[in-house]
Design a protein around this motif. Sequence first.
Motif, PDB file in Angstrom:
ATOM      1  N   ARG A 107       0.808  -1.126  -0.054  1.00 35.31           N
ATOM      2  CA  ARG A 107       0.185  -0.091   0.093  1.00 35.31           C
ATOM      3  C   ARG A 107       0.973   1.096  -0.119  1.00 35.31           C
ATOM      4  O   ARG A 107       2.172   1.384   0.781  1.00 35.31           O
ATOM      5  CB  ARG A 107      -0.830   0.000   1.259  1.00 35.31           C
ATOM      6  N   ALA A 310     -13.171  -2.856   2.484  1.00 34.30           N
ATOM      7  CA  ALA A 310     -12.895  -1.441   1.922  1.00 34.30           C
ATOM      8  C   ALA A 310     -12.833  -0.342   3.067  1.00 34.30           C
ATOM      9  O   ALA A 310     -11.945   0.567   2.930  1.00 34.30           O
ATOM     10  CB  ALA A 310     -14.182  -0.887   1.047  1.00 34.30           C
ATOM     11  N   ALA A 311     -13.344  -0.619   4.192  1.00 36.60           N
ATOM     12  CA  ALA A 311     -13.334   0.237   5.369  1.00 36.60           C
ATOM     13  C   ALA A 311     -11.777   0.368   6.008  1.00 36.60           C
ATOM     14  O   ALA A 311     -11.425   1.147   6.104  1.00 36.60           O
ATOM     15  CB  ALA A 311     -14.274  -0.241   6.460  1.00 36.60           C
ATOM     16  N   GLU A 313      -9.183  -0.667   4.297  1.00 35.45           N
ATOM     17  CA  GLU A 313      -8.186   0.115   3.271  1.00 35.45           C
ATOM     18  C   GLU A 313      -8.250   1.646   3.379  1.00 35.45           C
ATOM     19  O   GLU A 313      -7.474   2.361   3.299  1.00 35.45           O
ATOM     20  CB  GLU A 313      -8.640  -0.434   1.976  1.00 35.45           C
ATOM     21  N   ASP A 314      -9.476   2.130   3.485  1.00 33.93           N
ATOM     22  CA  ASP A 314      -9.863   3.353   3.682  1.00 33.93           C
ATOM     23  C   ASP A 314      -9.166   3.974   5.129  1.00 33.93           C
ATOM     24  O   ASP A 314      -8.234   4.998   4.950  1.00 33.93           O
ATOM     25  CB  ASP A 314     -11.104   3.742   3.880  1.00 33.93           C
ATOM     26  N   VAL A 315      -9.039   3.351   6.031  1.00 37.47           N
ATOM     27  CA  VAL A 315      -8.370   3.770   7.194  1.00 37.47           C
ATOM     28  C   VAL A 315      -7.053   3.430   7.198  1.00 37.47           C
ATOM     29  O   VAL A 315      -6.227   4.666   7.370  1.00 37.47           O
ATOM     30  CB  VAL A 315      -8.874   2.961   8.365  1.00 37.47           C
ATOM     31  N   ASP A 317      -5.149   3.947   4.423  1.00 32.68           N
ATOM     32  CA  ASP A 317      -4.758   5.081   3.510  1.00 32.68           C
ATOM     33  C   ASP A 317      -4.313   6.333   4.019  1.00 32.68           C
ATOM     34  O   ASP A 317      -3.685   7.212   3.576  1.00 32.68           O
ATOM     35  CB  ASP A 317      -5.978   5.338   2.534  1.00 32.68           C
ATOM     36  N   THR A 318      -5.126   6.593   5.169  1.00 30.80           N
ATOM     37  CA  THR A 318      -4.792   7.809   5.924  1.00 30.80           C
ATOM     38  C   THR A 318      -3.693   7.573   7.057  1.00 30.80           C
ATOM     39  O   THR A 318      -3.700   6.929   8.034  1.00 30.80           O
ATOM     40  CB  THR A 318      -6.168   8.492   6.655  1.00 30.80           C
ATOM     41  N   THR A 321      -4.640   7.739  10.799  1.00 34.95           N
ATOM     42  CA  THR A 321      -5.501   6.530  11.472  1.00 34.95           C
ATOM     43  C   THR A 321      -4.706   5.172  11.150  1.00 34.95           C
ATOM     44  O   THR A 321      -5.310   4.409  11.028  1.00 34.95           O
ATOM     45  CB  THR A 321      -6.994   6.633  10.794  1.00 34.95           C
ATOM     46  N   ALA A 342     -15.659   4.323   9.375  1.00 37.33           N
ATOM     47  CA  ALA A 342     -15.510   4.043   7.770  1.00 37.33           C
ATOM     48  C   ALA A 342     -16.525   3.271   7.385  1.00 37.33           C
ATOM     49  O   ALA A 342     -16.943   3.446   6.376  1.00 37.33           O
ATOM     50  CB  ALA A 342     -14.015   3.557   7.503  1.00 37.33           C
ATOM     51  N   ARG A 345     -19.685   5.473   7.161  1.00 35.95           N
ATOM     52  CA  ARG A 345     -19.344   6.382   6.163  1.00 35.95           C
ATOM     53  C   ARG A 345     -19.240   5.921   4.754  1.00 35.95           C
ATOM     54  O   ARG A 345     -19.790   6.588   3.668  1.00 35.95           O
ATOM     55  CB  ARG A 345     -18.087   6.964   6.279  1.00 35.95           C
ATOM     56  N   LEU A 346     -18.929   4.468   4.583  1.00 30.10           N
ATOM     57  CA  LEU A 346     -18.706   4.053   3.009  1.00 30.10           C
ATOM     58  C   LEU A 346     -19.973   3.706   2.305  1.00 30.10           C
ATOM     59  O   LEU A 346     -20.772   3.279   3.047  1.00 30.10           O
ATOM     60  CB  LEU A 346     -17.833   3.000   3.057  1.00 30.10           C
TER      61      LEU A 346
END
Length: 346
Positions: A107, A310-311, A313-315, A317-318, A321, A342, A345-346
């Motif tokens: 990543r 997906a949640a 991965e989203d976390v 990515d930042t 977090t 996440a 939110r998604l």
Amino acid sequence: MNLLLLPGDGVGPEIAAATRRVLEVLAETCGVPIAIEERAIGFASLAEEGTTLPDAVLERIPQVDGTILGPVSHFDYPPREAGGINPSAALRTHFALYANIRPCRSRAGLGILRKPMDLVIVRENTEGFYSDRNMHAGSGEFMPDEDMALSIRKITAKGASRVARAAFALARTRRNKVTAVHKANVLTLSDGLFLREVRKVAAEFPDVELEEVIVDAAAALLIRSPDRFDVIVTTNMFGDILSDEASELCGSLGLGGSINAGDDICVAQAQHGSAPDIAGQGIANPTSLILSAAMLLDWLSSPAAAVLEAAVEDVLDTPATRTRDIGGTLGTAEFGEAVCSAIRRL
Ligand SMILES: NC(=O)C1=CN([C@@H]2O[C@H](COP(=O)(O)OP(=O)(O)OC[C@H]3O[C@@H](n4cnc5c(N)ncnc54)[C@H](O)[C@@H]3O)[C@@H](O)[C@H]2O)C=CC1
Ligand SMILES: CC(C)CC(=O)C(=O)O
């Protein structure tokens, strides 16, 4: 769906609590009923019931839809006669969970790799050096005298063939390539048999390319050109070592999901051990167990699996977090809460 959660030892209870919370929020948000039942194994059940793997747990596993197993401190367990059974090895053998499936991918901004990695290690899970003929009788090791210890490395045509089939079927859903990792140049009979069976299965999948790589070269190639690998199929100990290498190259041992899959039973399990050096501090990265739970949901064909993945991965990515092992500041529970946010939110 009914899931059984076995928290385990060391950081196990911490990452299991985060995983449970995430699954509860996932169930609520996606409208998928998930009932989670928790039972003690490891040192917790040894203290209460005199064994690290109670019979009631073994009886329950085939009755639920799936099991989530935390890491265990089996290196510190007492001998079998005193109740020390390695739950991890015992469950794999007892329920014929022959395929240990460990995806690993790089990543952006994580790990030391300079090239992309997106591979899955499919590890034979019931034989090799870790074959546990009978969970109450010990592994395939013995000492003819006090100055000599022998380990039996068991390879069978059936074991090699079934894990190879799992690997080729998986490759068909990805980039159509299987790399068989072996040491048949030295272990001519055992790895020779493994390769013989892999080649037979390859003939059933003419659309999937087979390459063969010797394990020491594979360890180097994971670093030099990770992008050449799609699905790796290998024997038990080689897969154990290479999957830790791959995870760490991508950032941390705490990142990789993993399932132990048989024909009818699946046990999700973090790739890493019980991390006693950081246990009790609330800093372990729960990603591995959370992604393992997502893999279990996928194995159960639940659409919630993709949402959970997906949640995460989203976390990840930042940078803000992330947990400490990958350069962030979040603790175990806080990371779990970030995944819950996440999901909503998604
Ligand atoms: N599947 C299982 O339950 C496994 C259990 N073990 C057992 O675990 C115990 C400890 O073994 P070790 O060799 O120390 O390996 P380990 O995987 O527990 O830890 C190795 C290193 O990685 C770090 N680490 C591991 N998981 C992490 C996470 N989630 N977040 C952040 N850092 C993490 C640890 O802090 C440690 O520095 C032993 O009793 C061993 O037998 C080991 C491997 C697998
Ligand atoms: C039972 C052991 C083979 C556990 C282990 O080292 C692993 O799952 O990686």
